[in-house]
Design a protein around this motif. Structure first.
Motif, mmCIF file in Angstrom:
data_model
loop_
_atom_site.group_PDB
_atom_site.id
_atom_site.type_symbol
_atom_site.label_atom_id
_atom_site.label_comp_id
_atom_site.label_asym_id
_atom_site.label_seq_id
_atom_site.Cartn_x
_atom_site.Cartn_y
_atom_site.Cartn_z
ATOM 1 N N ASP A 92 0.812 -1.223 0.000
ATOM 2 C CA ASP A 92 0.000 0.000 0.000
ATOM 3 C C ASP A 92 0.846 1.273 0.000
ATOM 4 O OD1 ASP A 92 -2.346 -1.433 -0.007
ATOM 5 O OD2 ASP A 92 -2.488 -1.501 2.188
ATOM 6 N N ALA A 93 2.145 1.133 0.217
ATOM 7 C CA ALA A 93 3.008 2.332 0.221
ATOM 8 C C ALA A 93 3.140 2.879 -1.199
ATOM 9 C CB ALA A 93 4.386 1.979 0.780
ATOM 10 N N HIS A 94 3.069 4.205 -1.335
ATOM 11 C CA HIS A 94 3.225 4.821 -2.653
ATOM 12 C C HIS A 94 4.683 4.739 -3.093
ATOM 13 C CE1 HIS A 94 -0.803 6.212 -2.014
ATOM 14 N NE2 HIS A 94 -0.822 6.833 -3.177
ATOM 15 N N MET A 95 4.876 4.542 -4.398
ATOM 16 C CA MET A 95 6.228 4.340 -4.915
ATOM 17 C C MET A 95 6.667 5.515 -5.790
ATOM 18 S SD MET A 95 7.754 1.080 -7.028
ATOM 19 C CE MET A 95 7.049 1.419 -8.651
ATOM 20 N N LYS A 96 7.809 6.103 -5.403
ATOM 21 C CA LYS A 96 8.429 7.142 -6.233
ATOM 22 C C LYS A 96 9.664 6.515 -6.879
ATOM 23 C CE LYS A 96 7.473 10.703 -2.714
ATOM 24 N NZ LYS A 96 8.166 10.248 -1.487
ATOM 25 N N THR A 97 9.791 6.669 -8.181
ATOM 26 C CA THR A 97 10.903 6.033 -8.889
ATOM 27 C C THR A 97 11.950 7.072 -9.284
ATOM 28 O OG1 THR A 97 9.502 4.239 -9.691
ATOM 29 C CG2 THR A 97 11.535 4.649 -10.902
ATOM 30 N N ILE A 98 13.165 6.899 -8.747
ATOM 31 C CA ILE A 98 14.263 7.830 -9.021
ATOM 32 C C ILE A 98 14.990 7.385 -10.287
ATOM 33 C CG2 ILE A 98 16.343 8.915 -8.092
ATOM 34 C CD1 ILE A 98 15.464 7.890 -5.288
ATOM 35 N N LEU A 99 15.081 8.295 -11.267
ATOM 36 C CA LEU A 99 15.711 7.940 -12.543
ATOM 37 C C LEU A 99 17.210 8.237 -12.562
ATOM 38 C CD1 LEU A 99 12.990 9.292 -15.018
ATOM 39 C CD2 LEU A 99 13.131 7.051 -13.923
ATOM 40 N N ALA A 100 17.708 9.039 -11.612
ATOM 41 C CA ALA A 100 19.125 9.442 -11.618
ATOM 42 C C ALA A 100 19.500 9.971 -12.994
ATOM 43 C CB ALA A 100 20.012 8.265 -11.207
ATOM 44 N N THR A 101 18.768 11.000 -13.429
ATOM 45 C CA THR A 101 18.857 11.492 -14.809
ATOM 46 C C THR A 101 20.263 11.933 -15.205
ATOM 47 O OG1 THR A 101 18.095 13.635 -13.999
ATOM 48 C CG2 THR A 101 16.434 12.181 -14.947
ATOM 49 N N GLY A 102 21.058 12.383 -14.228
ATOM 50 C CA GLY A 102 22.432 12.788 -14.526
ATOM 51 C C GLY A 102 23.281 11.649 -15.057
ATOM 52 N N ASP A 103 22.833 10.404 -14.818
ATOM 53 C CA ASP A 103 23.582 9.227 -15.290
ATOM 54 C C ASP A 103 23.045 8.663 -16.606
ATOM 55 O OD1 ASP A 103 25.081 9.367 -12.995
ATOM 56 O OD2 ASP A 103 24.075 7.719 -11.967
ATOM 57 N N LEU A 104 21.936 9.218 -17.136
ATOM 58 C CA LEU A 104 21.257 8.549 -18.263
ATOM 59 C C LEU A 104 21.711 9.015 -19.649
ATOM 60 C CD1 LEU A 104 17.588 8.089 -16.976
ATOM 61 C CD2 LEU A 104 19.500 6.488 -16.909
ATOM 62 N N GLY A 105 22.500 10.082 -19.695
ATOM 63 C CA GLY A 105 23.128 10.441 -20.975
ATOM 64 C C GLY A 105 22.310 11.316 -21.904
#
Length: 303
Positions: A184-197
């Motif tokens: 039931d916990a809400h999920m936030k997904t971290i993309l670490a955009t600085g690493d994605l190019g």
């Protein structure tokens, strides 16, 4: 929090058509930074709105029960009582949106908030934060432990290797498992955009995270060399908009890392208003990940 995003089936065809126009993104980000920001009492109202959207965070190696307790007390009373009283806001129940800590500190935060009769959510980073490079079973176990200790929001981090090598379906399946472990916990997904190019990679990672049932997508862990930037935000919120138009499900957005000044908070709120509209200008769909931002907001409110 708003209605959950149930996610969708994995759709490779949708992803394969993605092309991001870099120049257009940079131009739009520049335009938003150039917009006039609210002044005087309007500015104060926006800054209090920003305070209410903060996930007040401590993710340090020297975290202790006592500094987590102080963090919780600050989250319950983010702006000094006398300042709020002067604005007739002292009885409006202003708090930050949540406190965010490491899994091993969740129980401390829950205990402090409970003792203060506060039902403020506790968010926990998990899944091998910040690198996301530990074995899958370990990452899942970490989510379950944080939930067991009372976290009602989990900030997971993707395995960047999968994004950088184009293994989108594998990434989708991992995030689906994290979502199941959250319960039931809400999920936030971290993309670490600085690493994605590339912006295209950032858009695809955003879309895969939402297909897999993320309730929020988040820019950064705060530990990368480059954290939350406005161009990256444009790409991510456009993905949120596309996902909403296609599925009818609203997914939240959380910039994090390096957001320190009241002025920056105003730009972030402006960006959300311009790109996604007023529906997103609430803690259930917009969060600011920050540890030192509140101090500057309090300074500006006092002026």
């Amino acid at each position: 929090m708003s209605a959950r995003n149930p996610g969708t089936d994995f759709d490779l065809e949708w992803l394969s058509k993605v092309r991001v126009n870099t120049q257009a993104v940079l131009k739009r980000a520049q335009h938003i930074q150039g917009l006039k920001l609210p002044k005087k009492q309007w500015q104060t109202a926006w800054l209090l709105k920003a305070a209410s959207c903060i996930d007040l965070t401590t993710l340090a190696g020297d975290d202790t029960p006592s500094n987590v307790h102080r963090l919780c007390m600050k989250a319950i009373q983010p702006v000094r009582y006398d300042l709020l009283r002067r604005m007739d806001m002292h009885d409006k129940g202003l708090t930050t949106a949540a406190v965010c800590v490491y899994p091993s500190r969740v129980a401390d935060a829950v205990r402090s908030l409970k003792a203060a009769n506060s039902c403020l959510p506790v968010a926990s980073v998990a899944t091998g934060f910040p690198a996301g490079q530990t074995p899958l079973e370990t990452r899942l176990q970490e989510v379950r432990m944080a939930v067991r200790d009372g976290a009602t929001e989990i900030d997971i981090v993707i395995n960047r290797t999968l994004a950088l090598t184009g293994q989108w379906e594998v990434m989708y399946r991992e995030i689906v498992q994290f979502r199941e472990a959250c319960g039931d916990a809400h999920m936030k997904t971290i993309l670490a955009t600085g690493d994605l190019g590339t912006f295209t990679n950032i858009y695809k990672a955003s879309m895969v995270a939402m297909m897999a049932g993320s309730d929020f997508i988040k820019t950064s862990t705060g530990k990368e060399a480059v954290n939350a930037t406005y161009p990256v935000a444009i790409v991510m919120v456009r993905a949120i908009r596309d996902y909403f138009l296609r599925t009818g499900h609203k997914v939240g957005f959380k910039p994090a890392g390096g957001i320190r000044t009241a002025q920056e908070a105003l730009v972030w709120l402006t960006l959300i208003k311009e790109e996604l509209g007023n529906d997103w200008l609430h803690p259930h769909l917009f969060r600011l990940g920050a540890s030192s931002l509140l101090a500057d907001i309090e300074r500006q409110v006092r002026i």
